[in-house]
Design a protein around this motif. Structure first.
Motif, PDB file in Angstrom:
ATOM      1  N   ALA A 180      28.577  -3.381  -0.882  1.00  0.00           N
ATOM      2  CA  ALA A 180      29.979  -3.327  -0.271  1.00  0.00           C
ATOM      3  C   ALA A 180      30.553  -4.405   0.687  1.00  0.00           C
ATOM      4  N   PRO A 181      30.048  -5.361   1.450  1.00  0.00           N
ATOM      5  CA  PRO A 181      30.960  -6.426   1.719  1.00  0.00           C
ATOM      6  C   PRO A 181      31.137  -7.654   0.069  1.00  0.00           C
ATOM      7  N   ALA A 240      33.037   0.477  -6.953  1.00  0.00           N
ATOM      8  CA  ALA A 240      32.779   0.362  -5.967  1.00  0.00           C
ATOM      9  C   ALA A 240      32.369   1.507  -4.942  1.00  0.00           C
ATOM     10  N   ALA A 241      33.397   2.652  -5.003  1.00  0.00           N
ATOM     11  CA  ALA A 241      33.148   4.248  -4.662  1.00  0.00           C
ATOM     12  C   ALA A 241      32.238   5.020  -5.028  1.00  0.00           C
ATOM     13  N   ILE A 242      31.975   5.078  -6.392  1.00  0.00           N
ATOM     14  CA  ILE A 242      30.874   5.339  -6.957  1.00  0.00           C
ATOM     15  C   ILE A 242      30.163   5.354  -6.150  1.00  0.00           C
ATOM     16  N   LYS A 243      29.554   4.121  -6.139  1.00  0.00           N
ATOM     17  CA  LYS A 243      27.829   3.508  -5.765  1.00  0.00           C
ATOM     18  C   LYS A 243      28.480   3.550  -4.708  1.00  0.00           C
ATOM     19  N   SER A 244      29.164   3.427  -3.805  1.00  0.00           N
ATOM     20  CA  SER A 244      28.486   3.705  -1.998  1.00  0.00           C
ATOM     21  C   SER A 244      28.411   5.539  -2.281  1.00  0.00           C
ATOM     22  N   LYS A 245      28.628   6.094  -2.680  1.00  0.00           N
ATOM     23  CA  LYS A 245      28.778   8.313  -2.351  1.00  0.00           C
ATOM     24  C   LYS A 245      27.949   8.216  -3.365  1.00  0.00           C
ATOM     25  N   TYR A 266      25.392   6.571  -5.252  1.00  0.00           N
ATOM     26  CA  TYR A 266      23.993   5.672  -5.766  1.00  0.00           C
ATOM     27  C   TYR A 266      24.002   4.542  -4.882  1.00  0.00           C
ATOM     28  N   PRO A 267      23.633   5.036  -3.104  1.00  0.00           N
ATOM     29  CA  PRO A 267      23.898   3.549  -2.036  1.00  0.00           C
ATOM     30  C   PRO A 267      22.365   2.832  -2.591  1.00  0.00           C
ATOM     31  N   ASN A 268      21.335   3.617  -3.046  1.00  0.00           N
ATOM     32  CA  ASN A 268      20.613   3.256  -2.616  1.00  0.00           C
ATOM     33  C   ASN A 268      20.111   1.901  -4.781  1.00  0.00           C
ATOM     34  N   HIS A 269      20.818   2.358  -4.874  1.00  0.00           N
ATOM     35  CA  HIS A 269      20.738   1.202  -6.089  1.00  0.00           C
ATOM     36  C   HIS A 269      21.614   0.145  -5.968  1.00  0.00           C
ATOM     37  N   ASP A 270      20.597  -0.901  -6.796  1.00  0.00           N
ATOM     38  CA  ASP A 270      20.550  -2.056  -6.635  1.00  0.00           C
ATOM     39  C   ASP A 270      22.047  -2.223  -7.439  1.00  0.00           C
ATOM     40  N   PHE A 293      26.350   5.533 -16.206  1.00  0.00           N
ATOM     41  CA  PHE A 293      26.488   7.202 -16.580  1.00  0.00           C
ATOM     42  C   PHE A 293      28.333   6.489 -14.610  1.00  0.00           C
ATOM     43  N   GLY A 294      28.001   5.984 -13.867  1.00  0.00           N
ATOM     44  CA  GLY A 294      28.355   5.473 -12.388  1.00  0.00           C
ATOM     45  C   GLY A 294      29.928   4.466 -13.578  1.00  0.00           C
ATOM     46  N   HIS A 295      29.796   3.407 -14.130  1.00  0.00           N
ATOM     47  CA  HIS A 295      30.804   2.770 -14.569  1.00  0.00           C
ATOM     48  C   HIS A 295      32.136   3.709 -16.456  1.00  0.00           C
ATOM     49  N   GLY A 296      31.441   4.886 -16.334  1.00  0.00           N
ATOM     50  CA  GLY A 296      31.772   5.470 -17.331  1.00  0.00           C
ATOM     51  C   GLY A 296      33.107   6.663 -16.729  1.00  0.00           C
ATOM     52  N   MET A 297      32.402   7.341 -15.416  1.00  0.00           N
ATOM     53  CA  MET A 297      32.953   8.303 -14.438  1.00  0.00           C
ATOM     54  C   MET A 297      34.123   7.283 -14.363  1.00  0.00           C
TER      55      MET A 297
END
Length: 308
Positions: free
Chosen positions: A20-21, A107-112, A114-118, A123-127
């Motif tokens: 996030a930072p 950023a929002a999808i990753k935070s919500k 996939y918070p533990n993924h580097d 699939f998140g990019h597609g959404m």
């Protein structure tokens, strides 16, 4: 779309948001302006041929080359850039909205989710691509509507015969005065359907970027170029029929409509031209897709790398 941690930081895909930072909510919007201007400059002549092929009968043009030579012969090189003013402004604004919102959705999808993924999975990019596509449709629909009506005015060089709209401002004004905001936004639903296919573009862009970074010694610029061009081809291969239907809707008469909805337009294309009708004008489209989007993403990523 990031490379694994083993990849040196200067080769990482600047679009990814592993933490996030590191994410800036503003950089994507700024860099998107440069992407839009580049895309318009490279791609608009191809787009004019594509739209004319999509909205004309087979009797008018024998093929893309005939459409090109006829357009240039009767209207000059300026004919290839008909309707370019609204997308020049529009593409700069649209790519700013699309790429800026895409970065923030990622950023929002990753935070919500996939918070533990580097890095964000493909699939998140597609959404995020779908969400950014729907977001930018609110801007794209009126711009593309005006562009399509201008591109399908077939007047000879210097002639005013058959000209309903003198330019983008005149076209916009007449659409609003005669049909209201609904008239200007005619084709919004079809635009959103087409941009749902952004799922495949941005998923494939991430996959290709990762593979090129891991398996080649390409510079970041070349990675962006090839991944951008190839992923755009994936998008157009899948979404092209929906784009044909959208163009039929946008160039339909608003006074005496042939199509009440998307389904009627889709059926009419098949009834008139068969399966081939859904891919009429595909060649100039796919020829445009690679260079226009490859150049646009090189511009975007290059600006992103140099923004604070």
């Amino acid at each position: 779309m990031g490379a694994p941690q083993a990849v040196p930081i200067d080769r990482q895909h600047v679009f990814d948001t592993p933490t996030a930072p590191e994410h800036s909510p503003y950089r994507g919007f700024v860099a998107g302006v440069f992407s839009g201007a580049t895309k318009l400059t490279v791609g608009h002549p191809f787009d004019t041929i594509k739209v004319r092929m999509q909205t004309s009968t087979s009797a008018k043009f024998k093929g893309p080359l005939d459409c090109l030579t006829t357009t240039v012969g009767k209207e000059g090189l300026r004919g290839l850039y008909k309707g370019a003013t609204p997308p020049l402004v529009g593409w700069m604004f649209m790519d700013s909205i699309m790429l800026g919102s895409l970065a923030n959705y990622r950023a929002a999808i990753k935070s919500k989710f996939y918070p533990n993924h580097d890095t964000l999975p493909s699939f998140g990019h597609g959404m995020a691509g779908i969400l950014s596509g729907w977001t930018v449709s609110l801007i794209a629909a009126p711009v593309e509507h005006v562009k399509a009506r201008l591109q399908t005015q077939y007047n000879a060089k210097g002639s005013k015969a058959g000209v309903k709209y003198s330019g983008p401002i005149d076209c916009t004004r007449k659409l609003l005065s005669n049909h209201g905001i609904q008239g200007l936004y005619h084709g919004l639903g079809a635009t959103m359907i087409g941009r749902t296919f952004f799922f495949f573009m941005w998923t494939s862009y991430d996959i290709m970027t990762r593979q090129l970074e891991q398996r080649t010694n390409m510079s970041p610029m070349l990675v962006n170029f090839w991944a951008g061009g190839l992923s755009a081809n994936v998008y157009w291969l899948l979404c092209y029929p929906s784009d044909v239907i959208k163009q039929r809707i946008m160039t339909d008469s608003l006074e005496n409509r042939k199509f009440k909805n998307w389904r009627e337009a889709a059926v009419a294309v098949g009834r008139q031209s068969g399966v081939r009708g859904y891919y009429r004008g595909f060649l100039p489209c796919i020829m445009r897709a690679f260079p226009a989007n490859a150049a646009a993403l090189v511009a975007f990523e290059g600006v992103m790398r140099h923004l604070p």
